[in-house]
Design a protein around this motif. Structure first.
Motif, PDB file in Angstrom:
ATOM      1  N   TYR A   1       0.853  -0.970   0.002  1.00 55.70           N
ATOM      2  CA  TYR A   1       0.112   0.069  -0.042  1.00 55.70           C
ATOM      3  C   TYR A   1       0.940   1.312   0.119  1.00 55.70           C
ATOM      4  N   THR A   2       0.458   2.225  -1.064  1.00 62.10           N
ATOM      5  CA  THR A   2       1.249   3.443  -1.124  1.00 62.10           C
ATOM      6  C   THR A   2       0.385   4.538  -1.411  1.00 62.10           C
ATOM      7  N   PRO A   3      -0.094   5.373  -0.489  1.00 61.98           N
ATOM      8  CA  PRO A   3      -1.037   6.225  -0.877  1.00 61.98           C
ATOM      9  C   PRO A   3      -1.061   6.928  -2.373  1.00 61.98           C
ATOM     10  N   LEU A   4      -1.988   7.035  -2.935  1.00 58.42           N
ATOM     11  CA  LEU A   4      -2.228   7.694  -4.389  1.00 58.42           C
ATOM     12  C   LEU A   4      -2.828   9.013  -4.346  1.00 58.42           C
ATOM     13  N   LYS A   5      -2.127   9.940  -4.672  1.00 54.23           N
ATOM     14  CA  LYS A   5      -2.643  11.088  -4.700  1.00 54.23           C
ATOM     15  C   LYS A   5      -3.148  11.553  -6.048  1.00 54.23           C
ATOM     16  N   LYS A   6      -4.420  11.581  -6.445  1.00 48.64           N
ATOM     17  CA  LYS A   6      -4.931  11.550  -7.720  1.00 48.64           C
ATOM     18  C   LYS A   6      -4.823  13.128  -8.138  1.00 48.64           C
ATOM     19  N   VAL A   7      -4.865  13.209  -9.504  1.00 49.25           N
ATOM     20  CA  VAL A   7      -4.808  14.495  -9.861  1.00 49.25           C
ATOM     21  C   VAL A   7      -5.813  14.837 -10.906  1.00 49.25           C
ATOM     22  N   SER A   8      -6.220  16.192 -11.181  1.00 46.71           N
ATOM     23  CA  SER A   8      -7.054  16.552 -12.112  1.00 46.71           C
ATOM     24  C   SER A   8      -6.818  15.990 -13.515  1.00 46.71           C
ATOM     25  N   ASN A   9      -8.159  15.997 -14.210  1.00 45.00           N
ATOM     26  CA  ASN A   9      -8.156  15.480 -15.372  1.00 45.00           C
ATOM     27  C   ASN A   9      -7.441  16.246 -16.613  1.00 45.00           C
ATOM     28  N   ASP A  10      -7.012  17.417 -16.245  1.00 47.99           N
ATOM     29  CA  ASP A  10      -6.208  18.289 -17.288  1.00 47.99           C
ATOM     30  C   ASP A  10      -4.490  18.206 -16.971  1.00 47.99           C
ATOM     31  N   ALA A  11      -4.342  17.266 -15.919  1.00 50.42           N
ATOM     32  CA  ALA A  11      -2.743  17.092 -15.482  1.00 50.42           C
ATOM     33  C   ALA A  11      -2.197  16.543 -16.692  1.00 50.42           C
ATOM     34  N   ILE A  12      -2.618  15.649 -17.709  1.00 53.68           N
ATOM     35  CA  ILE A  12      -1.770  15.168 -18.807  1.00 53.68           C
ATOM     36  C   ILE A  12      -1.385  16.225 -19.612  1.00 53.68           C
ATOM     37  N   LEU A  13      -2.454  17.193 -19.884  1.00 53.54           N
ATOM     38  CA  LEU A  13      -2.064  18.306 -20.726  1.00 53.54           C
ATOM     39  C   LEU A  13      -1.263  19.262 -20.357  1.00 53.54           C
ATOM     40  N   THR A  14      -1.434  19.591 -18.962  1.00 49.63           N
ATOM     41  CA  THR A  14      -0.484  20.568 -18.160  1.00 49.63           C
ATOM     42  C   THR A  14       0.658  20.199 -17.746  1.00 49.63           C
ATOM     43  N   CYS A  15       0.837  18.648 -17.651  1.00 48.50           N
ATOM     44  CA  CYS A  15       2.070  18.277 -17.211  1.00 48.50           C
ATOM     45  C   CYS A  15       3.457  18.630 -18.235  1.00 48.50           C
ATOM     46  N   LYS A  16       4.556  19.134 -17.929  1.00 51.68           N
ATOM     47  CA  LYS A  16       5.560  19.304 -18.579  1.00 51.68           C
ATOM     48  C   LYS A  16       6.815  18.502 -18.445  1.00 51.68           C
ATOM     49  N   ASN A  17       6.561  17.480 -17.560  1.00 44.34           N
ATOM     50  CA  ASN A  17       7.547  16.444 -17.342  1.00 44.34           C
ATOM     51  C   ASN A  17       7.505  15.401 -18.420  1.00 44.34           C
ATOM     52  N   VAL A  18       8.108  15.294 -19.271  1.00 49.93           N
ATOM     53  CA  VAL A  18       8.095  14.297 -20.416  1.00 49.93           C
ATOM     54  C   VAL A  18       9.118  13.121 -20.089  1.00 49.93           C
ATOM     55  N   SER A  19      10.120  13.249 -19.796  1.00 46.86           N
ATOM     56  CA  SER A  19      11.323  12.359 -19.659  1.00 46.86           C
ATOM     57  C   SER A  19      12.015  12.225 -18.387  1.00 46.86           C
ATOM     58  N   ASP A  20      11.547  12.781 -17.134  1.00 45.29           N
ATOM     59  CA  ASP A  20      12.064  12.301 -15.934  1.00 45.29           C
ATOM     60  C   ASP A  20      11.137  11.419 -15.114  1.00 45.29           C
ATOM     61  N   PHE A  21      11.773  10.145 -15.251  1.00 43.17           N
ATOM     62  CA  PHE A  21      11.041   9.045 -15.044  1.00 43.17           C
ATOM     63  C   PHE A  21      11.454   8.527 -13.405  1.00 43.17           C
ATOM     64  N   THR A  22      11.870   9.223 -12.624  1.00 44.77           N
ATOM     65  CA  THR A  22      12.285   9.222 -11.410  1.00 44.77           C
ATOM     66  C   THR A  22      11.285   8.521 -10.258  1.00 44.77           C
ATOM     67  N   GLY A  23      11.484   7.458  -9.765  1.00 41.96           N
ATOM     68  CA  GLY A  23      10.647   6.863  -8.809  1.00 41.96           C
ATOM     69  C   GLY A  23       9.695   6.035  -9.391  1.00 41.96           C
ATOM     70  N   LYS A  24       9.796   5.410 -10.563  1.00 40.56           N
ATOM     71  CA  LYS A  24       8.573   4.814 -11.227  1.00 40.56           C
ATOM     72  C   LYS A  24       8.774   3.287 -10.770  1.00 40.56           C
ATOM     73  N   TRP A  25      10.035   2.812 -10.628  1.00 39.08           N
ATOM     74  CA  TRP A  25      10.318   1.471 -10.140  1.00 39.08           C
ATOM     75  C   TRP A  25       9.973   0.611 -11.155  1.00 39.08           C
ATOM     76  N   PHE A  26      10.814   0.402 -12.391  1.00 40.91           N
ATOM     77  CA  PHE A  26      10.422  -0.384 -13.288  1.00 40.91           C
ATOM     78  C   PHE A  26      10.885  -1.750 -13.057  1.00 40.91           C
ATOM     79  N   VAL A  27       9.781  -2.673 -13.555  1.00 44.70           N
ATOM     80  CA  VAL A  27      10.267  -4.214 -13.173  1.00 44.70           C
ATOM     81  C   VAL A  27      10.638  -4.872 -14.279  1.00 44.70           C
ATOM     82  N   GLU A  28      12.003  -5.264 -14.281  1.00 43.31           N
ATOM     83  CA  GLU A  28      12.621  -5.854 -15.425  1.00 43.31           C
ATOM     84  C   GLU A  28      12.198  -7.520 -15.532  1.00 43.31           C
ATOM     85  N   LYS A  29      12.516  -8.063 -16.529  1.00 41.17           N
ATOM     86  CA  LYS A  29      12.027  -9.635 -16.823  1.00 41.17           C
ATOM     87  C   LYS A  29      12.260 -10.215 -15.711  1.00 41.17           C
ATOM     88  N   SER A  30      13.751 -10.108 -15.390  1.00 39.35           N
ATOM     89  CA  SER A  30      14.325 -11.229 -14.397  1.00 39.35           C
ATOM     90  C   SER A  30      13.850 -10.841 -13.002  1.00 39.35           C
TER      91      SER A  30
END
Length: 279
Positions: free
Chosen positions: A243-272
């Motif tokens: 469980y990790t609290p989810l802070k929901k955002v408004s529906n216009d957040a996709i269009l207003t978000c300027k961060n396209v390439s900083d993927f800090t904290g996403k925790w990618f799961v590799e195949k292994s």
């Protein structure tokens, strides 16, 4: 299939919730605009981004699909998809309680070569991650047009009421017990979830679903956000988050978000690291 259409004043009505509870899924048309889809695709293709974390999934029938998987939404454009009210807020109402982001995926079936996904329930393997209750669900968002020709999602209507079915490994996938599955198909209808770009299907974690190989001349990319109810916190640590609290955002957040390439904290799961593939 029961379909509803997204609008600025969209809300989860009693009809929508009842349909989800009876059928196990709903389709909502036009959840994302063309402008939003363009921005999402730009973020997917950004250097060092989600697409670069994709790995092959053998379908056991000669073809392969690609999948990129990450556990936390992050603060980039793709993270806004998993946190926005029209996705996370809608799923929260359908599941009947506070939810958190369990993981998101980019699923890529390329033209001519995209592999199938065998019949399964998501809870068929999420159960093994320490989630006691099937209070979980996913939202599949069409990046491309999805139809029977390029391997759209197929679902068995009402199959979430069967409870969890035992699963077995097939190549890089997990499949519902084939003998039981054949009996299920004698009693419940199979539906094809044809989606236009920007449409989304919200489905319960016990719904049986699959998709065919993509032998067409068109690719089939979809974005999937999966959620767990907060009161269903897994009882041990695994390759997806507790469980990790989810802070929901408004529906216009996709269009207003300027961060396209900083993927800090996403925790990618590799195949292994994906224990689901080794069971």
């Amino acid at each position: 299939m029961s379909e509803f259409t997204f609008s600025e004043n969209f809300s989860v009505t009693e009809e929508i919730k009842s349909t989800f509870e009876v059928d196990g899924y709903i389709i909502i048309k036009s959840v994302f605009s063309q402008e939003e889809l363009i921005k999402i695709q730009t973020a997917i293709g950004a250097k060092g981004g989600v697409r670069e974390h994709a790995y092959d999934l053998d379908d056991g029938a000669g073809l392969k699909s690609k999948m990129a998987l990450w556990n936390h939404p992050g603060d980039d454009v793709t993270g806004m998809v998993g946190k926005c009210e029209k996705v996370a807020g809608t799923m929260e109402k359908l599941l009947g309680g506070e939810i958190y982001h369990y993981h998101s995926k980019l699923m890529m079936k390329e033209a001519k070569t995209g592999g199938q996904f065998v019949w399964h329930q998501d809870y068929g393997y999420w159960y093994n991650n320490g989630c006691l209750f099937p209070n979980m669900g996913s939202v599949m968002i069409a990046i491309d047009k999805c139809d029977s020709e390029n391997g759209c999602l197929q679902v068995i209507k009402g199959s979430h009421k069967l409870g969890r079915i035992d699963h077995v490994n097939v190549a890089d996938q997990v499949m519902a017990d084939p003998v039981r599955l054949e009996e299920v198909k004698k009693h419940l209808p199979l539906e094809y979830a044809s989606l236009d770009p920007g449409d989304a299907i919200f489905f319960h974690c016990n719904v049986l679903h699959r998709s065919d190989q993509n032998r067409s001349d068109r690719r089939r990319w979809v974005f999937i956000c999966s959620y767990n109810r907060a009161d269903n916190n897994p009882y041990f640590e695994h390759h997806h988050p507790l469980y990790t609290p989810l802070k929901k955002v408004s529906n216009d957040a996709i269009l207003t978000c300027k961060n396209v390439s900083d993927f800090t904290g996403k925790w990618f799961v590799e195949k292994s690291d994906n224990k689901t593939l080794s069971r």
